[in-house]
Write a protein that holds these residues in place. Structure first.
Motif, mmCIF file in Angstrom:
data_model
loop_
_atom_site.group_PDB
_atom_site.id
_atom_site.type_symbol
_atom_site.label_atom_id
_atom_site.label_comp_id
_atom_site.label_asym_id
_atom_site.label_seq_id
_atom_site.Cartn_x
_atom_site.Cartn_y
_atom_site.Cartn_z
ATOM 1 N N SER A 156 30.169 82.069 4.677
ATOM 2 C CA SER A 156 30.149 83.169 5.646
ATOM 3 C C SER A 156 28.862 83.213 6.456
ATOM 4 O O SER A 156 28.850 83.767 7.549
ATOM 5 C CB SER A 156 30.347 84.507 4.926
ATOM 6 N N GLY A 157 27.780 82.643 5.966
ATOM 7 C CA GLY A 157 26.510 82.749 6.661
ATOM 8 C C GLY A 157 25.969 81.448 7.187
ATOM 9 O O GLY A 157 24.756 81.305 7.368
ATOM 10 N N HIS A 158 26.844 80.502 7.470
ATOM 11 C CA HIS A 158 26.409 79.172 7.902
ATOM 12 C C HIS A 158 25.518 79.244 9.145
ATOM 13 O O HIS A 158 24.487 78.586 9.212
ATOM 14 C CB HIS A 158 27.616 78.268 8.148
ATOM 15 N N GLU A 159 25.889 80.063 10.123
ATOM 16 C CA GLU A 159 25.122 80.130 11.369
ATOM 17 C C GLU A 159 23.720 80.700 11.139
ATOM 18 O O GLU A 159 22.737 80.176 11.663
ATOM 19 C CB GLU A 159 25.865 80.971 12.404
ATOM 20 N N ASP A 160 23.607 81.771 10.343
ATOM 21 C CA ASP A 160 22.291 82.338 10.044
ATOM 22 C C ASP A 160 21.413 81.335 9.308
ATOM 23 O O ASP A 160 20.218 81.240 9.573
ATOM 24 C CB ASP A 160 22.419 83.596 9.182
ATOM 25 N N MET A 161 21.995 80.599 8.381
ATOM 26 C CA MET A 161 21.213 79.634 7.612
ATOM 27 C C MET A 161 20.718 78.514 8.523
ATOM 28 O O MET A 161 19.548 78.115 8.432
ATOM 29 C CB MET A 161 22.054 79.082 6.464
ATOM 30 N N ALA A 162 21.565 78.027 9.400
ATOM 31 C CA ALA A 162 21.158 76.969 10.335
ATOM 32 C C ALA A 162 20.063 77.480 11.267
ATOM 33 O O ALA A 162 19.081 76.774 11.534
ATOM 34 C CB ALA A 162 22.366 76.478 11.135
ATOM 35 N N ALA A 207 20.726 88.127 8.252
ATOM 36 C CA ALA A 207 21.196 88.691 6.989
ATOM 37 C C ALA A 207 21.828 87.659 6.060
ATOM 38 O O ALA A 207 22.027 87.937 4.880
ATOM 39 C CB ALA A 207 22.195 89.811 7.260
ATOM 40 N N SER A 208 22.143 86.472 6.570
ATOM 41 C CA SER A 208 22.779 85.454 5.723
ATOM 42 C C SER A 208 21.944 84.190 5.625
ATOM 43 O O SER A 208 22.463 83.114 5.388
ATOM 44 C CB SER A 208 24.174 85.113 6.260
ATOM 45 N N GLY A 209 20.633 84.327 5.792
ATOM 46 C CA GLY A 209 19.721 83.215 5.564
ATOM 47 C C GLY A 209 19.365 83.169 4.085
ATOM 48 O O GLY A 209 20.042 83.786 3.244
ATOM 49 N N VAL A 210 18.302 82.493 3.749
ATOM 50 C CA VAL A 210 17.884 82.344 2.352
ATOM 51 C C VAL A 210 17.704 83.702 1.672
ATOM 52 O O VAL A 210 18.233 83.951 0.595
ATOM 53 C CB VAL A 210 16.560 81.537 2.263
ATOM 54 N N ARG A 214 16.165 76.020 11.486
ATOM 55 C CA ARG A 214 15.640 75.542 12.766
ATOM 56 C C ARG A 214 14.418 76.358 13.198
ATOM 57 O O ARG A 214 13.364 75.812 13.508
ATOM 58 C CB ARG A 214 16.728 75.599 13.837
ATOM 59 N N ILE A 215 14.542 77.670 13.190
ATOM 60 C CA ILE A 215 13.461 78.526 13.679
ATOM 61 C C ILE A 215 12.265 78.484 12.743
ATOM 62 O O ILE A 215 11.105 78.482 13.206
ATOM 63 C CB ILE A 215 13.958 79.970 13.899
ATOM 64 N N ALA A 216 12.485 78.451 11.443
ATOM 65 C CA ALA A 216 11.343 78.354 10.520
ATOM 66 C C ALA A 216 10.573 77.065 10.785
ATOM 67 O O ALA A 216 9.339 77.070 10.810
ATOM 68 C CB ALA A 216 11.818 78.407 9.070
ATOM 69 N N GLY A 217 11.288 75.974 11.024
ATOM 70 C CA GLY A 217 10.621 74.702 11.306
ATOM 71 C C GLY A 217 9.808 74.731 12.587
ATOM 72 O O GLY A 217 8.643 74.344 12.611
ATOM 73 N N VAL A 218 10.395 75.227 13.665
ATOM 74 C CA VAL A 218 9.680 75.216 14.943
ATOM 75 C C VAL A 218 8.591 76.287 14.989
ATOM 76 O O VAL A 218 7.541 76.080 15.607
ATOM 77 C CB VAL A 218 10.628 75.305 16.162
#
Length: 186
Positions: free
Chosen positions: A97-103, A53-56, A107-111
């Motif tokens: 607030s969404g640092h973990e979701d963004m990281a 919920a806190s990604g792009v 990572r997951i989009a890349g892999v």
């Protein structure tokens, strides 16, 4: 919120955010054009499938993100500056607030992109050679791959001026629009 991936040229695309009650916002050109599947479409599908919920795109749904109002910004210069400051503050708060979701999204989009390319026989970047995944990330990627298969096939058929749309946070395409005769003449 609708998220529209629009093919704007032979090697260009835009991402359009259209929400109820909000102004339409765009990123044009969007980064990471690819003939198979654009980078931001991989992000969208990864975030939607994993519930980030806190990604792009979750941040875009909350009014943040790197999307700018489409067309001319109405109002006096002072009003435009005030709106831009408000958007920067909102984005800064969402980023904190969404640092973990963004990281996780990055990572997951890349892999997932690399895993999909390997499976599809497409060229993969050199940096991806021999990088092992955790069991958790491997399971996440397996969930995303069928969505990438479907979206890549649809994207391949989108002509310049056409689009592929999703309603956040659904991974099912909502609509495809071919260019109209008005698009071709303008």
């Amino acid at each position: 919120m609708d998220v529209i991936f629009e093919r704007t040229g032979e090697r260009r695309y835009a991402v359009v955010i259209a929400g109820p009650g909000g102004a339409t916002r765009r990123m044009d050109p969007a980064p990471g054009y690819d003939e198979h599947i654009p980078h931001d479409l991989v992000h969208y599908l990864a975030e939607a499938e994993l519930g980030l919920a806190s990604g792009v795109f979750g941040r875009a749904a909350a009014g943040g993100g790197g999307f700018v109002p489409a067309g001319e910004t109405a109002g006096a210069p002072r009003e435009r500056a005030r709106a831009q400051r408000k958007l920067r503050r909102k984005e800064a708060a969402l980023r904190r607030s969404g640092h973990e979701d963004m990281a996780t999204s990055e990572r997951i989009a890349g892999v997932a992109d690399v895993a999909w390319r390997r499976r599809a026989g497409a060229r993969t970047p050199e940096w991806a050679a021999g990088r092992p995944l955790s069991h958790e990330d491997e399971a996440r990627v397996r969930r995303i791959l069928p969505h990438l298969d479907r979206a890549a096939a649809l994207w391949h058929e989108v002509p310049v001026g056409g689009s592929l749309a999703f309603t956040w946070p659904s991974t099912a395409p909502a609509a495809r629009r071919a260019p109209s005769s008005a698009d071709a003449s303008g």
